[in-house]
Enzyme design. Structure first.
Site, PDB file in Angstrom:
ATOM      1  N   LYS A  30       0.383  -1.114  -0.163  1.00  0.00           N
ATOM      2  CA  LYS A  30       0.080  -0.006  -0.100  1.00  0.00           C
ATOM      3  C   LYS A  30       1.621   1.390  -0.222  1.00  0.00           C
ATOM      4  O   LYS A  30       1.993   1.730   0.078  1.00  0.00           O
ATOM      5  CB  LYS A  30      -1.156  -0.107   1.686  1.00  0.00           C
ATOM      6  CG  LYS A  30      -0.617  -0.045   2.772  1.00  0.00           C
ATOM      7  CD  LYS A  30      -0.119   1.966   3.387  1.00  0.00           C
ATOM      8  CE  LYS A  30       0.913   1.668   4.378  1.00  0.00           C
ATOM      9  NZ  LYS A  30       1.929   2.933   4.512  1.00  0.00           N
ATOM     10  N   GLY A  42       4.019  -4.280   3.633  1.00  0.00           N
ATOM     11  CA  GLY A  42       4.522  -5.547   3.135  1.00  0.00           C
ATOM     12  C   GLY A  42       4.503  -7.021   3.456  1.00  0.00           C
ATOM     13  O   GLY A  42       3.057  -7.500   3.747  1.00  0.00           O
ATOM     14  N   GLY A  43       4.002  -6.592   5.497  1.00  0.00           N
ATOM     15  CA  GLY A  43       4.356  -7.869   6.281  1.00  0.00           C
ATOM     16  C   GLY A  43       2.597  -7.617   6.451  1.00  0.00           C
ATOM     17  O   GLY A  43       2.041  -8.663   6.664  1.00  0.00           O
ATOM     18  N   ASP A  85      -1.443  -1.371  10.599  1.00  0.00           N
ATOM     19  CA  ASP A  85      -2.231  -1.493   8.607  1.00  0.00           C
ATOM     20  C   ASP A  85      -2.851  -2.541   8.384  1.00  0.00           C
ATOM     21  O   ASP A  85      -3.011  -2.021   7.595  1.00  0.00           O
ATOM     22  CB  ASP A  85       0.073  -1.581   8.277  1.00  0.00           C
ATOM     23  CG  ASP A  85       0.033  -0.164   8.697  1.00  0.00           C
ATOM     24  OD1 ASP A  85      -0.622   1.236   8.474  1.00  0.00           O
ATOM     25  OD2 ASP A  85       1.278  -0.124   8.060  1.00  0.00           O
ATOM     26  N   PRO A 128      10.244  -4.152  -0.273  1.00  0.00           N
ATOM     27  CA  PRO A 128      10.514  -3.677   0.955  1.00  0.00           C
ATOM     28  C   PRO A 128      10.431  -4.455   2.459  1.00  0.00           C
ATOM     29  O   PRO A 128       9.097  -3.716   2.530  1.00  0.00           O
ATOM     30  CB  PRO A 128      11.950  -2.933   0.323  1.00  0.00           C
ATOM     31  CG  PRO A 128      10.427  -2.188  -0.812  1.00  0.00           C
ATOM     32  CD  PRO A 128       9.802  -3.120  -1.140  1.00  0.00           C
ATOM     33  N   LEU A 129      11.060  -4.266   3.173  1.00  0.00           N
ATOM     34  CA  LEU A 129      11.123  -4.623   4.560  1.00  0.00           C
ATOM     35  C   LEU A 129      11.375  -2.870   5.407  1.00  0.00           C
ATOM     36  O   LEU A 129      12.309  -1.856   5.117  1.00  0.00           O
ATOM     37  CB  LEU A 129      11.521  -5.176   5.695  1.00  0.00           C
ATOM     38  CG  LEU A 129      12.559  -6.846   4.825  1.00  0.00           C
ATOM     39  CD1 LEU A 129      12.926  -7.492   6.032  1.00  0.00           C
ATOM     40  CD2 LEU A 129      10.610  -7.601   4.935  1.00  0.00           C
ATOM     41  N   ALA A 130      10.513  -2.330   6.397  1.00  0.00           N
ATOM     42  CA  ALA A 130      10.298  -1.523   6.789  1.00  0.00           C
ATOM     43  C   ALA A 130      10.719  -0.510   6.839  1.00  0.00           C
ATOM     44  O   ALA A 130      11.156   1.156   6.294  1.00  0.00           O
ATOM     45  CB  ALA A 130      11.379  -1.241   8.192  1.00  0.00           C
TER      46      ALA A 130
HETATM   47  O1  C5P Z   1       0.292  -1.196  14.929  1.00  0.00           O
HETATM   48  P1  C5P Z   1       1.618  -1.017  13.686  1.00  0.00           P
HETATM   49  O2  C5P Z   1       2.438  -2.323  14.724  1.00  0.00           O
HETATM   50  O3  C5P Z   1       2.077  -1.190  13.010  1.00  0.00           O
HETATM   51  O4  C5P Z   1       2.384  -0.247  14.529  1.00  0.00           O
HETATM   52  C1  C5P Z   1       4.284  -0.195  14.948  1.00  0.00           C
HETATM   53  C2  C5P Z   1       4.549   0.867  16.042  1.00  0.00           C
HETATM   54  O5  C5P Z   1       3.925   2.553  15.104  1.00  0.00           O
HETATM   55  C3  C5P Z   1       2.770   1.299  17.635  1.00  0.00           C
HETATM   56  O6  C5P Z   1       4.107   0.666  18.180  1.00  0.00           O
HETATM   57  C4  C5P Z   1       3.684   2.598  17.716  1.00  0.00           C
HETATM   58  O7  C5P Z   1       5.016   3.135  18.089  1.00  0.00           O
HETATM   59  C5  C5P Z   1       3.587   3.219  15.729  1.00  0.00           C
HETATM   60  N1  C5P Z   1       2.081   3.808  15.621  1.00  0.00           N
HETATM   61  C6  C5P Z   1       1.482   4.555  16.049  1.00  0.00           C
HETATM   62  N2  C5P Z   1       0.138   4.843  16.045  1.00  0.00           N
HETATM   63  C7  C5P Z   1      -0.459   3.674  14.920  1.00  0.00           C
HETATM   64  C8  C5P Z   1       0.083   3.206  13.771  1.00  0.00           C
HETATM   65  C9  C5P Z   1       1.605   3.043  14.684  1.00  0.00           C
HETATM   66  O8  C5P Z   1       1.856   5.663  16.961  1.00  0.00           O
HETATM   67  N3  C5P Z   1      -1.849   4.451  13.998  1.00  0.00           N
END
Ligand code: C5P
Length: 302
Positions: free
Chosen positions: A12, A106-107, A141, A99-101
């Site tokens: 995305k 992707g994950g 996501d 790609p990652l991060a």
């Molecule tokens: O939910 P996910 O594991 O993908 O999010 C990774 C990190 O990004 C969360 O631990 C959080 O610190 C941050 N995040 C956030 N607000 C969001 C989505 C992600 O602060 N709406």
């Protein structure tokens, strides 16, 4: 021959990303416009009697429970157990291209492909809504991928409103091979803007809060971009190169570092992609010319 399924899991991009506030749970409420693009990982699922095995190709990702694919499969097995279904197993093979991060989810897409694929393979017949609710446990996501190809996303990412965007454009997507931690970017954004915890949840479902698509395309907005550009100043140069190659407006996806521009058609996008590749011959520097998807590859499963 065992029962086998092959799914394509798309990346995305965020055409718009506004951070509304920081929540008590540390996450941030967002307003974002997400769109699936024609860049895919591939997941093959094969039914076995019991257990879960993962093989990963084309990536340093580990094939263990640190992988969202394994977490998604385990979550569904748990769901089966609690609803009294006889246990089943699977061998999963993930071929990475996204790609990652990279800000491309992707994950998350791989994990959604796992939930959708195993739901079919194991004949669980769970409805889309149920799978989307389960997916929230694995990351912010994931819910989007049940309602693509285009959607407004609210809250932490769990409230998704599908959108008939009909935007027939091509994307030139650039990833410089730097990994970006989403958590660190949100943290820095909060510190930088002095966002404080808000006790009252704010309601942003009113249509007036959503910018017009024409404005989004004219004035790209991604609140996280300032943080990521500051951390990786080389992204400024890449943005300039994308502009020189004909990408009028350059966007950053998610917390970055992937950058992209929109083009009218495949021919123009491929010409721009070739131009960028010549400037950055490093094999870790990736450039793709892919379409905005007009349909979700997951919709055939519901
Ligand atoms: O939910 P996910 O594991 O993908 O999010 C990774 C990190 O990004 C969360 O631990 C959080 O610190 C941050 N995040 C956030 N607000 C969001 C989505 C992600 O602060 N709406």
């Amino acid at each position: 021959m065992n029962n086998v399924l092959i799914l394509r899991a798309p990346a995305k991009i965020n055409l718009y990303l506004k951070v509304i506030n920081r929540r008590d749970d540390g996450y941030h409420n967002l307003l974002s416009l997400m769109h699936m693009i024609g860049l895919y990982d591939q997941l093959t699922l094969e039914e076995i009697e019991q257990g879960l095995t993962l093989r990963v190709h084309n990536s340093p990702l580990l094939p263990d429970h640190s992988n969202l694919v394994m977490q998604a499969a385990a979550l569904l097995q748990q769901e089966m157990r609690s609803s009294g279904h006889p246990p089943k197993g699977a061998t999963l093979t993930l071929k990475k291209e996204i790609p990652l991060a990279a800000g491309l989810a992707g994950g998350s897409s791989d994990a959604v492909a796992t939930l959708i694929g195993l739901n079919r393979l194991w004949s669980l017949n769970l409805p889309k809504e149920k799978l989307a609710r389960l997916s929230e446990k694995l990351g912010s996501d994931l819910p989007f991928f049940f309602d693509g190809p285009a959607a407004w996303v609210f809250g932490r990412g769990e409230r998704v409103e599908a959108l008939q965007l009909d935007l027939k454009k091509w994307v030139v997507l650039v990833n410089p091979g730097i990994a970006v931690s989403t958590a660190a970017v949100f943290e820095a954004f909060s510190a930088q803007t002095g966002l404080t915890k808000t006790r009252t949840p704010i309601n942003i479902t009113g249509t007036e809060r959503r910018p017009k698509i024409e404005d989004i395309l004219q004035n790209p907005k991604n609140d996280l971009e300032t943080v990521t550009l500051k951390r990786f100043p080389q992204l400024h140069t890449i943005k300039a190169r994308l502009k020189e190659a004909g990408g009028n407006r350059v966007f950053m996806s998610g917390s970055g570092p992937s950058l992209f521009a929109l083009f009218e058609n495949q021919e123009k996008a491929e010409a721009a992609a070739r131009q960028i590749r010549q400037m950055y011959p490093d094999p870790l520097f990736k450039v793709w010319a892919v379409p905005l998807l007009q349909a979700s590859p997951f919709s055939q499963f519901f």
